[in-house]
Scaffold this motif. Structure first.
Motif, PDB file in Angstrom:
ATOM      1  N   THR A 225       0.823  -1.213   0.000  1.00  0.00           N
ATOM      2  CA  THR A 225       0.000   0.000   0.000  1.00  0.00           C
ATOM      3  C   THR A 225       0.856   1.262   0.000  1.00  0.00           C
ATOM      4  O   THR A 225       1.985   1.265   0.506  1.00  0.00           O
ATOM      5  CB  THR A 225      -0.920   0.025   1.232  1.00  0.00           C
ATOM      6  N   ARG A 256      -2.855   0.268  -9.644  1.00  0.00           N
ATOM      7  CA  ARG A 256      -3.829  -0.031  -8.594  1.00  0.00           C
ATOM      8  C   ARG A 256      -4.821  -1.096  -9.050  1.00  0.00           C
ATOM      9  O   ARG A 256      -5.345  -1.021 -10.159  1.00  0.00           O
ATOM     10  CB  ARG A 256      -4.598   1.232  -8.211  1.00  0.00           C
ATOM     11  N   MET A 261      -4.655  -0.473  -1.855  1.00  0.00           N
ATOM     12  CA  MET A 261      -3.356  -0.129  -2.446  1.00  0.00           C
ATOM     13  C   MET A 261      -3.076   1.366  -2.405  1.00  0.00           C
ATOM     14  O   MET A 261      -1.915   1.784  -2.419  1.00  0.00           O
ATOM     15  CB  MET A 261      -3.277  -0.647  -3.883  1.00  0.00           C
ATOM     16  N   THR A 263      -4.425   4.824  -0.233  1.00  0.00           N
ATOM     17  CA  THR A 263      -5.277   5.375   0.821  1.00  0.00           C
ATOM     18  C   THR A 263      -5.261   6.901   0.790  1.00  0.00           C
ATOM     19  O   THR A 263      -4.276   7.517   0.392  1.00  0.00           O
ATOM     20  CB  THR A 263      -4.830   4.885   2.214  1.00  0.00           C
TER      21      THR A 263
END
Length: 340
Positions: A225, A256, A261, A263
């Motif tokens: 992420t 993505r 992945m 935020t």
């Protein structure tokens, strides 16, 4: 659309009563001429640092293919020389050390380039309103299962490999994207290592959250992420390179295929110096890929979008790879098409 700027200079009426006052009037005249010169220079600078906003808006609306108001996203206008939305980037992805990581390293150079030219031609035929242009998307930093000497779980490719890709790009006037898989490293560290390449007008950046392991996991064992703060580190570096070297905007591709992945997408910076592409990176059936695009790309708008196509993984069993005409029906229409 040309704008006419009128500079109005008002002066108080001077009563010339003495030679002293005449000197004062002469001094003020000199100051006025300075103001005029500065004003003209300012107008000239503004003239070369703007784009045709009417044309840009029309292109963005057409690209959005949307009536809900979500697209196009309201962002600052780009600097002159911007690639998007005037072009559609058709990129081949991979690494020269591997025939399994993507089409860029799978075929001999001449075969690969002809194949890329063929894909560009297909897109130009499907949508003549947006010029399709070729690109090489090279994985310059690869995530590793082994920790390596510095315990970062990533391997930086030798600069000679990057130089080779740039050399390949020149005869066909292709863009070059340097892609980063950070492992246990950081965006700031890895992008900083590539600044000298980002100073080249045709070199841009890609980044893969899948291999960003925040909690010490081994890359490939879990989907990683990036937060908006990580992505903004890259954007800040690129924007600085553009400003300091008087370059056209850089394109920034973010892979993505899951919610986690990326935020805090609303906090991703949009600047005149950088054009952000949120790129759908999943493989599978057409239904699955479209669902991923609509769920994670369309619903969380940033600026531009991309769509990845896998020559092998999308052509399996009864699956078939998307054709340009099908992808042009998406909302929004992708500006970046990547083949792996």
């Amino acid at each position: 659309m040309k704008k006419h700027i009128v500079v109005v200079l008002s002066l108080s009426v001077l009563t010339l009563l003495s030679s002293c006052n005449q000197g004062k009037a002469a001094d003020e005249k000199v100051e006025i001429e300075k103001v005029k010169t500065a004003s003209v220079d300012t107008v000239k600078k503004k003239a070369v640092s703007t784009i045709d906003t009417v044309d840009y808006n029309k292109r963005m609306i057409a690209l959005s293919n949307d009536t809900t108001g979500r697209w196009p996203v309201k962002t600052p206008y780009p600097l002159p020389g911007a690639i998007l939305p005037y072009n559609r980037i058709i990129a081949f992805y991979g690494n020269l050390y591997s025939t399994r990581m993507g089409v860029l390293g799978e075929y001999p150079r001449a075969v690969m380039i002809e194949k890329l030219k063929g894909e560009v031609a297909k897109w130009n035929a499907a949508d003549p309103t947006v010029k399709a242009i070729p690109a090489f998307h090279y994985i310059a930093v690869t995530a590793q299962g082994a920790p390596g000497k510095d315990n970062m779980h990533r391997m930086r490719m030798p600069f000679k490999q990057i130089d080779t890709v740039i050399k390949w790009a020149k005869p066909i006037d292709a863009l070059v994207f340097l892609d980063i898989q950070v492992g246990h490293s950081t965006v700031k560290k890895e992008v900083s290592e590539l600044v000298e390449y980002l100073k080249l007008p045709n070199v841009h950046l890609g980044i893969d959250p899948e291999f960003s392991m925040k909690n010490g996991e081994i890359p490939g064992k879990k989907i990683g992420t990036f937060d908006a703060a990580d992505l903004n580190d890259a954007i800040d570096i690129m924007a600085k390179v553009v400003r300091e070297n008087n370059l056209p905007p850089k394109v920034f591709v973010i892979h993505r295929f899951t919610q986690g992945m990326v935020t805090n997408y609303k906090n991703i910076k949009t600047l005149p110096e950088v054009q952000v592409v949120m790129h759908m990176d999943g493989f599978g059936s057409k239904v699955l890929k479209k669902s991923t695009y609509l769920t994670y790309i369309k619903r969380e708008p940033v600026q531009f979008t991309g769509f990845k196509l896998f020559y092998k993984n999308d052509n399996w069993n009864d699956w078939k790879i998307y054709e340009p005409e099908e992808l042009l029906k998406l909302t929004p229409r992708p500006s970046y098409i990547q083949f792996q």
